[in-house]
Design an enzyme around this catalytic site. Structure first.
Site, PDB file in Angstrom:
ATOM      1  N   LEU A  71      -6.658   4.050   3.757  1.00 11.64           N
ATOM      2  CA  LEU A  71      -5.558   4.702   4.457  1.00 11.64           C
ATOM      3  C   LEU A  71      -4.318   4.593   3.582  1.00 11.64           C
ATOM      4  O   LEU A  71      -4.067   3.549   2.965  1.00 11.64           O
ATOM      5  CB  LEU A  71      -5.301   4.032   5.816  1.00 11.64           C
ATOM      6  CG  LEU A  71      -6.398   4.165   6.874  1.00 11.64           C
ATOM      7  CD1 LEU A  71      -6.011   3.411   8.144  1.00 11.64           C
ATOM      8  CD2 LEU A  71      -6.661   5.629   7.200  1.00 11.64           C
ATOM      9  N   ASP A  72      -3.527   5.660   3.532  1.00 17.36           N
ATOM     10  CA  ASP A  72      -2.319   5.659   2.720  1.00 17.36           C
ATOM     11  C   ASP A  72      -1.327   4.609   3.220  1.00 17.36           C
ATOM     12  O   ASP A  72      -1.378   4.170   4.375  1.00 17.36           O
ATOM     13  CB  ASP A  72      -1.656   7.039   2.749  1.00 17.36           C
ATOM     14  CG  ASP A  72      -2.519   8.101   2.087  1.00 17.36           C
ATOM     15  OD1 ASP A  72      -3.302   7.748   1.193  1.00 17.36           O
ATOM     16  OD2 ASP A  72      -2.418   9.274   2.492  1.00 17.36           O
ATOM     17  N   TYR A  73      -0.403   4.260   2.356  1.00 16.40           N
ATOM     18  CA  TYR A  73       0.608   3.241   2.649  1.00 16.40           C
ATOM     19  C   TYR A  73       1.330   3.493   3.982  1.00 16.40           C
ATOM     20  O   TYR A  73       1.474   2.570   4.788  1.00 16.40           O
ATOM     21  CB  TYR A  73       1.605   3.198   1.485  1.00 16.40           C
ATOM     22  CG  TYR A  73       2.662   2.127   1.571  1.00 16.40           C
ATOM     23  CD1 TYR A  73       2.418   0.842   1.109  1.00 16.40           C
ATOM     24  CD2 TYR A  73       3.919   2.412   2.109  1.00 16.40           C
ATOM     25  CE1 TYR A  73       3.394  -0.139   1.175  1.00 16.40           C
ATOM     26  CE2 TYR A  73       4.901   1.440   2.179  1.00 16.40           C
ATOM     27  CZ  TYR A  73       4.640   0.166   1.707  1.00 16.40           C
ATOM     28  OH  TYR A  73       5.609  -0.801   1.785  1.00 16.40           O
TER      29      TYR A  73
END
Length: 558
Positions: A379-381
């Site tokens: 999952l992205d930041y």
């Protein structure tokens, strides 16, 4: 005792200090090298530029570019002027740390100190640009070297070709080959391989075939890298017959296919729904005593899923699951992280926003987490929600099992997101976005819709609608990505003028609603997959309070 004898003794002592510092650097003991440098004044001696240069080199070899930079800055304090060797060592250190901007700055600094950069400095700066896929800067350095009549060898051209590979600039790679021929430097197979790899992600199979013919014409024998690039390029170019042709041509050329060869060929068959050919590729790999990895087996299972359904795909995965290496499951060390589910081989956790997937795994399992666990889907930041983790290292049964499910598109993921844009439909309406996506850049990446991109599909359902400003209507969507490209949901929705609220990269900079949103409104709500025992696993993460609060403040529910 004569002054000459004393001077000889001092010179010998300084020589010993310098030798000790250099020896520590060669052994990778940069801390000890710095300790020796600090001890020079204790011997009633003044450090020399040779001492500092040896310490800078030690830091460079120990991947301590910031410490090397500090030493360079300390030289004037010690009444010493940096030498050309000092700057060259710093630039080499910047290359090792992928600090391309710093390497270019030090090249300019050498000029201001009237110290012309040598071949080492130029090539190191080019190497730093290559690592960052800065092909424009690499090309500019090559031009500067040419103007200054600095010899440009194959290494420089190979480095520039590698930069083109990382940036997917196949057109510039072709120019590099032309420049080499113009300078009567026949390209080597490594240069052709870099050019072939630059064609791969954009699926430029026609260009790849041309490069192959050029390599053969210059007596460059294709190696495994060449064939894998050709198979992969044809895969992404939807030329599955050519992918299989090059796979079968490898033994004829006395080149042994490896896992990458079979994985790319299987992927080509899966992309074109050729499930029978995919099974033949798998059978060929097994006959060579090669255990296919999760990506390869997942591609074959994906072809089966498209033709015969999910049960057939899972049946294949379960038949071959026992071939993967079993590995003991690690203990979860971290605290304060919500565990949503744990079943054989799989851990599902709730990732908060504002932390990278890698940092979260380090909290869970310690600094050496990569030795005990793997994340197959990240999952992205700025994204929160369910994150599945394989409880085993790369190559383990747990990791390969999860990889295979993702590759076969057997994992179901559902995201909650708030988009803002024109009327999209009524509550309950569904749709899908199928646009190819291309990710560019290294480190700080950006994804764009591109005809040369990879296949990507995002389904969505309208859950709620709100009254907005003008024609910009907020709506709550359930996004269901079928593929897992970088920033896929964000880019796909932005491409139909429905950017996510709070998206600072692809969203509207003037959105009043985005200014009120404390973060990106994207949350992985639910995931469905099977654990290592073949049992169903469903994990859900509720919408975080800060996003719930934003929703509760929206007026005019429709």
């Amino acid at each position: 005792m004569t002054p000459g004898y004393i001077n000889e003794q001092l010179a010998f002592t300084l020589f010993c200090c310098n030798s000790a510092i250099s020896a520590c650097g060669r052994a990778g003991l940069w801390q000890l090298a710095l300790a020796h440098l600090a001890a020079v004044p204790d011997l009633a001696l003044l450090p020399t530029d040779m001492n500092y240069n040896a310490a800078i080199t030690a830091c460079e070899r120990g991947s301590q570019w910031e410490r090397a930079l500090a030493l360079l800055g300390a030289m004037p304090t010690a009444a010493l002027q940096p030498t050309a060797f000092s700057f060259s060592s710093i630039i080499v250190a910047c290359e090792g740390a992928s600090q391309w901007e710093a390497s270019l700055n030090f090249l300019e600094l050498m000029e201001s100190h009237m110290l012309p950069p040598d071949m080492v400095s130029w090539t190191a700066a080019m190497g730093a640009c290559v690592k960052a896929a800065k092909w424009e800067d690499s090309l500019a350095l090559l031009a500067q070297m040419t103007r200054r009549k600095i010899p440009v060898d194959r290494y420089c051209f190979n480095a520039l070709a590698s930069a083109c590979e990382k940036a997917d600039r196949w057109d510039v790679a072709l120019s590099v080959l032309a420049m080499m021929r113009a300078r009567r430097l026949p390209p080597e197979i490594v240069t052709y391989n870099a050019a072939l790899a630059s064609c791969k992600r954009s699926g430029r199979w026609e260009v790849a075939l041309l490069l192959m013919e050029q390599a053969k014409a210059t007596s460059n024998a294709l190696d495994a890298i060449s064939f894998n690039c050709l198979i992969g390029t044809c895969h992404l170019g939807s030329q599955w017959q050519l992918s299989l042709h090059f796979l079968h041509a490898m033994p004829v050329a006395a080149v042994e296919p490896d896992r990458s060869s079979y994985t790319e060929a299987a992927g080509a068959c899966e992309k074109s729904s050729q499930w029978r050919d995919a099974l033949e590729v798998l059978a060929s790999a097994l006959s060579q005593q090669l255990v296919p990895d999760g990506t390869c087996l997942g591609a074959v299972a994906g072809a089966l899923r498209s033709a015969r359904g999910e049960d057939a795909a899972f049946e294949l995965l379960e038949q071959l699951r026992g071939r993967w290496r079993q590995h003991g499951e690690p203990d979860v060390l971290g605290e304060g992280i919500t565990v949503l589910a744990r079943q054989p081989g799989v851990l599902a956790i709730s990732k908060p926003e504002g932390i990278s997937t890698e940092e979260l795994l380090e909290r869970l399992f310690g600094r050496q987490w990569i030795d005990v666990a793997q994340t197959v889907s990240r999952l992205d930041y700025p994204t929160s929600g369910v994150l599945p983790v394989a409880l085993g290292p790369e190559g383990s049964a747990a990791c390969s099992w999860l990889q295979a499910q993702f590759a076969a598109k057997l994992v179901k993921k559902e995201y909650l997101c708030l988009a803002e844009g024109p009327y999209l439909g009524e509550v309950g309406d569904e749709g899908a976005i199928t646009k190819p996506l291309r990710t560019v850049g290294v480190g700080s990446v950006r994804t764009e819709v591109s005809p040369s991109g990879r296949y990507a599909r995002t389904g969505f359902r309208i859950l709620r609608r709100f009254t907005g400003t003008g024609d910009r209507e907020p709506k709550m969507l359930l996004a269901m990505p079928e593929t897992g490209r970088t920033h896929q949901i964000r880019v796909h929705l932005a491409s139909i003028d429905q950017p996510l609220v709070g998206d600072q990269t692809y969203g509207s900079k003037s959105s009043e609603l985005s200014s009120r949103c404390p973060r990106l409104f994207l949350h992985c709500h639910r995931i469905r997959l099977r654990d290592l025992a073949g049992q169903a696993l469903t994990a859900e993460a509720p919408l975080p309070p800060e996003l719930q609060e934003l929703l509760s403040g929206l007026q005019g529910f429709m």
